[in-house]
Structure formats: structure tokens, C-alpha cells
Design an enzyme around this catalytic site. Structure first.
Site, mmCIF file in Angstrom:
data_model
loop_
_atom_site.group_PDB
_atom_site.id
_atom_site.type_symbol
_atom_site.label_atom_id
_atom_site.label_comp_id
_atom_site.label_asym_id
_atom_site.label_seq_id
_atom_site.Cartn_x
_atom_site.Cartn_y
_atom_site.Cartn_z
ATOM 1 N N ASP A 198 0.854 -1.195 0.000
ATOM 2 C CA ASP A 198 0.000 0.000 0.000
ATOM 3 C C ASP A 198 0.894 1.251 0.000
ATOM 4 O O ASP A 198 1.866 1.329 0.752
ATOM 5 C CB ASP A 198 -0.895 -0.003 1.246
ATOM 6 C CG ASP A 198 -1.903 1.139 1.231
ATOM 7 O OD1 ASP A 198 -3.025 0.925 0.750
ATOM 8 O OD2 ASP A 198 -1.556 2.240 1.707
ATOM 9 N N ILE A 199 0.570 2.206 -0.857
ATOM 10 C CA ILE A 199 1.322 3.467 -0.910
ATOM 11 C C ILE A 199 0.910 4.334 0.274
ATOM 12 O O ILE A 199 -0.278 4.604 0.483
ATOM 13 C CB ILE A 199 1.059 4.208 -2.234
ATOM 14 C CG1 ILE A 199 1.477 3.336 -3.416
ATOM 15 C CG2 ILE A 199 1.810 5.541 -2.262
ATOM 16 C CD1 ILE A 199 1.139 3.939 -4.768
ATOM 17 N N ASN A 206 -3.081 12.845 -4.029
ATOM 18 C CA ASN A 206 -4.199 13.264 -4.864
ATOM 19 C C ASN A 206 -4.743 14.627 -4.452
ATOM 20 O O ASN A 206 -5.071 15.475 -5.290
ATOM 21 C CB ASN A 206 -5.321 12.222 -4.815
ATOM 22 C CG ASN A 206 -5.038 11.012 -5.691
ATOM 23 O OD1 ASN A 206 -4.378 11.127 -6.721
ATOM 24 N ND2 ASN A 206 -5.533 9.862 -5.290
ATOM 25 N N HIS A 211 -5.194 14.349 -9.326
ATOM 26 C CA HIS A 211 -5.280 12.935 -9.708
ATOM 27 C C HIS A 211 -4.349 12.570 -10.855
ATOM 28 O O HIS A 211 -3.945 11.404 -10.974
ATOM 29 C CB HIS A 211 -6.733 12.586 -10.061
ATOM 30 C CG HIS A 211 -7.626 12.516 -8.863
ATOM 31 N ND1 HIS A 211 -7.719 11.398 -8.059
ATOM 32 C CD2 HIS A 211 -8.448 13.442 -8.296
ATOM 33 C CE1 HIS A 211 -8.570 11.618 -7.073
ATOM 34 N NE2 HIS A 211 -9.025 12.863 -7.192
ATOM 35 N N ASP A 215 -2.065 9.416 -10.592
ATOM 36 C CA ASP A 215 -1.997 8.337 -11.581
ATOM 37 C C ASP A 215 -0.555 8.068 -12.001
ATOM 38 O O ASP A 215 -0.160 6.914 -12.199
ATOM 39 C CB ASP A 215 -2.836 8.687 -12.814
ATOM 40 C CG ASP A 215 -4.330 8.568 -12.554
ATOM 41 O OD1 ASP A 215 -4.707 8.041 -11.483
ATOM 42 O OD2 ASP A 215 -5.125 9.001 -13.415
ATOM 43 N N GLU A 241 -4.589 2.434 -4.403
ATOM 44 C CA GLU A 241 -3.136 2.434 -4.241
ATOM 45 C C GLU A 241 -2.624 1.104 -3.711
ATOM 46 O O GLU A 241 -1.519 1.027 -3.182
ATOM 47 C CB GLU A 241 -2.714 3.566 -3.300
ATOM 48 C CG GLU A 241 -3.151 3.403 -1.858
ATOM 49 C CD GLU A 241 -4.527 3.992 -1.557
ATOM 50 O OE1 GLU A 241 -4.758 4.383 -0.403
ATOM 51 O OE2 GLU A 241 -5.371 4.063 -2.487
ATOM 52 N N ARG A 261 13.777 -5.030 -0.247
ATOM 53 C CA ARG A 261 14.473 -4.358 -1.355
ATOM 54 C C ARG A 261 13.507 -3.485 -2.152
ATOM 55 O O ARG A 261 13.841 -2.359 -2.526
ATOM 56 C CB ARG A 261 15.115 -5.409 -2.263
ATOM 57 C CG ARG A 261 15.952 -4.829 -3.390
ATOM 58 C CD ARG A 261 16.804 -5.897 -4.048
ATOM 59 N NE ARG A 261 16.011 -7.010 -4.538
ATOM 60 C CZ ARG A 261 16.064 -8.254 -4.041
ATOM 61 N NH1 ARG A 261 16.876 -8.534 -3.028
ATOM 62 N NH2 ARG A 261 15.317 -9.219 -4.538
#
Length: 337
Positions: A198-199, A206, A211, A215, A241, A261
């Protein structure tokens, strides 16, 4: 209906790449006597382009390999096939090798300027003009349908596999091989692993930058995923995300190193306009559970990482032994993403 048309109808009725591949080989077998056909797969190993037969004909029947490409004993270096190597280099539609009693035609399968595989047809007599025309007609139907299948399985923005293809890939990599049977768990035993990625703070990207930049971040993270993992691994975009990686045949140590990594690679990458971002990762073994249960375990590890500082990799089983997470009771109580 003629046999060739009947085979084309059956071929385009498949919704699976491997079944479609076997079907086109069966169709090609109808076009000549004493013909042998193979579907070749290209892949990278030790910085070399390798090739191996994924499906082939034997006594009029089509057989598909049950080995993973890197471990297939029938694999070889592509450069040992100079006519095919030159064809791929020049982006040609076909390559031909003729000897006194063996004539081979190669037809690379191109998807968006990249050759993922190749059909190989071999017979004792030279190919006639009519025979080649019919073969090319069947091949073009096959290649167009392969492209449609590939498009339907990809996320439109990132090009990664989409969520609806996940269970099929999960079933393939977790099925015991006929040679080795079920894998006994252990830290030093190569296993299959699943990670949920998950980012961090993606909503802020955003909200602050818009957006379009959001993206672009998703596309660049997807590119980093592709370059960070091996050809035999699988990366999916699950929506928003969130991404999922299926890591094949790795020990716990190597799996943890691979995910760490990737986390570090994202942290060090500079994203245009935005600068740096980070990701949180939760991972677990794919053993002992249906896809939803394995996803649930990895998601628990991810949630813990998000709640305890982000930008880190967490291993579910270690957390369970420490009491940091609890075993989920039933499928119905699992809420993913």
C-alpha cells in the site's frame, strides 16, 4: 462445418491462455501429416534470454508442461536458435529454417511490441504456399485472441494483472507439483509468498497535486514492481493504491529480502513534482488457506505496519508468534481492503 473451422470455433471459446495455446496447437496439427508443433515461452534467467517448450505435440496429442519456466529441464538459451533470435531482433513476422528432411517455421506472438512466446511448426517436407497461408490465418486469429485475453486481464492504468485474475494465478502457484508433492513448511524451504503493498499517504498526493500526478505515481510504482521482481513472480493492482505480489519458490529469508528491497527502492526513487513516497508491506506464506484467508493474513500484517509508522515490511507469522496479531476465525469475518 469443416474440421479447421470447428477447431477455430473451439479455440476462441477458451478464456485461459494455456488452454487457448493447447487449442491452437491442436488446430495446427490438422494442417499437415507428420507435423510436430510446440508453443515456446521466452523468459530471463541470469541475464540471459531463455526459451522452453510450454506445450507440445506427442503422438497427435498436445501436452503442457507442469514445470515452472526457470526449473524446466527442457529450457535452453535462445541464442542457440539463430534464425529465431534474428527474427525477434528484427521484429519479423516469421522465421524459417530448412534442412534436407526437416523444415521449421517460427511465429512469434507479439503483444504490444514484446514477444512473450512463439509457435513452432516442424515437418519433413517444405511448407507449400497454400499451407503457409492457412497456418498464418490460424496464427493471426490466435494472436488477436491472445491480445484480447491479455487486455481483459490487465489493469488499464498500470498494465499490471488485475484483481479478477488473482485466484487463477494463486491456484497455479500453490498447486503441488507431481515431482515433489506438497511442500513441508520451514524457514529454509522454498515456498510461495503473498505480499499486500500500500502506498503511504496516497490520498494526500491526490489532494495536494491532483489525480493526474496520483496516476503517474501509480504507474511509476507499477514499473518499479515489474523491475524489482522476477519473471516468474506475479504483480497485481487490486484497486486504488493497493498492489499484491505473488512471489514464487523462495525461502523466508529471500522473500523478506525481496520485499524489503522493493520498499527501499520506492523510498529512494524520486517521483516528478512530488519527490519521495514510501510503501508499507505485509506478507505471508500462501500455505494453509484459501486465497481470501491468505490475503487476510497479509492484510493484517499490512494494517499493523500502517498503524505503527508506515514505510516498513511486516511478516504475519512472526507477528502472530509475538501476539501482535490474532488468528482470524472465519471467512465471513475477513474484510479485505
Amino acid at each position: 462445418m469443416t474440421p479447421i473451422l470447428q477447431h477455430l470455433v473451439e479455440m476462441t471459446g477458451h478464456r485461459d491462455h494455456l488452454r487457448l495455446e493447447a487449442s491452437v496447437l491442436t488446430t495446427l496439427l490438422q494442417l499437415g501429416k507428420n507435423m510436430e508443433v510446440r508453443a515456446l515461452e521466452f523468459f530471463f534467467s541470469d541475464s540471459q534470454v531463455m526459451v522452453r517448450p510450454r506445450s507440445w505435440s506427442h503422438l497427435g496429442e498436445v501436452i503442457s508442461s507442469e514445470c515452472e519456466a526457470p526449473a524446466d529441464p527442457a529450457r535452453g538459451v535462445l541464442s542457440n536458435m539463430p534464425e529465431l533470435t534474428e527474427c525477434l531482433k528484427e521484429h519479423c513476422e516469421a522465421a524459417l529454417r530448412s534442412a534436407s528432411n526437416s523444415h521449421t517455421l517460427w511465429l512469434p506472438v507479439w503483444i504490444e511490441d514484446k514477444a512473450y512466446g512463439c509457435l513452432e511448426i516442424t515437418q519433413s517436407k517444405p511448407f507449400t504456399r497454400r499451407q503457409r497461408d492457412v497456418i498464418m490465418g490460424v496464427f493471426h486469429v490466435y494472436q488477436n485472441y491472445q491480445s484480447l485475453l491479455d487486455y481483459s486481464e490487465r489493469d488499464a492504468l498500470t498494465g499490471l494483472l488485475n484483481r479478477k485474475t488473482f485466484e487463477e494465478h494463486f491456484a497455479r502457484i500453490t498447486a503441488p507439483t507431481p515431482d515433489f508433492g506438497p511442500v513441508e513448511p520451514g524457514a529454509d524451504t522454498p515456498q510461495q509468498w503473498l505480499a499486500v503493498i500500500d502506498i503511504d499517504h496516497f490520498k494526500q498526493v491526490n489532494d495536494v497535486y491532483g489525480h493526474l500526478y496520483g496516476d503517474e505515481v501509480l504507474i511509476l510504482v507499477a514499473n518499479l514492481l515489474r523491475s524489482s521482481f522476477r519473471a516468474q513472480d506475479r504483480a497485481f493492482r487490486f484497486g486504488g493504491e493497493e498492489f499484491v505480489v505473488l512471489l514464487r519458490s523462495a525461502t523466508l529469508e529471500h522473500a523478506a529480502q525481496a520485499f524489503e528491497r522493493f520498499r527501499s527502492t520506492v523510498e529512494e526513487h524520486m517521483f516528478p513534482q512530488i519527490g519521495g513516497i514510501t510503501v508499507s508491506i505485509g506478507f505471508t506464506s500462501t500455505m494453509d488457506g484459501a486465497p481470501v484467508e491468505v490475503l487476510g493474513r497479509a492484510d493484517q500484517a499490512l494494517y499493523y505496519a500502517k498503524e505503527n509508522g508506515r514505510n516498513q515490511v511486516r511478516y504475519y507469522d512472526l507477528m502472530l508468534s509475538r501476539g501482535e496479531v490474532k488468528t482470524q476465525i472465519s471467512h465471513g469475518e475477513i474484510e479485505l481492503f
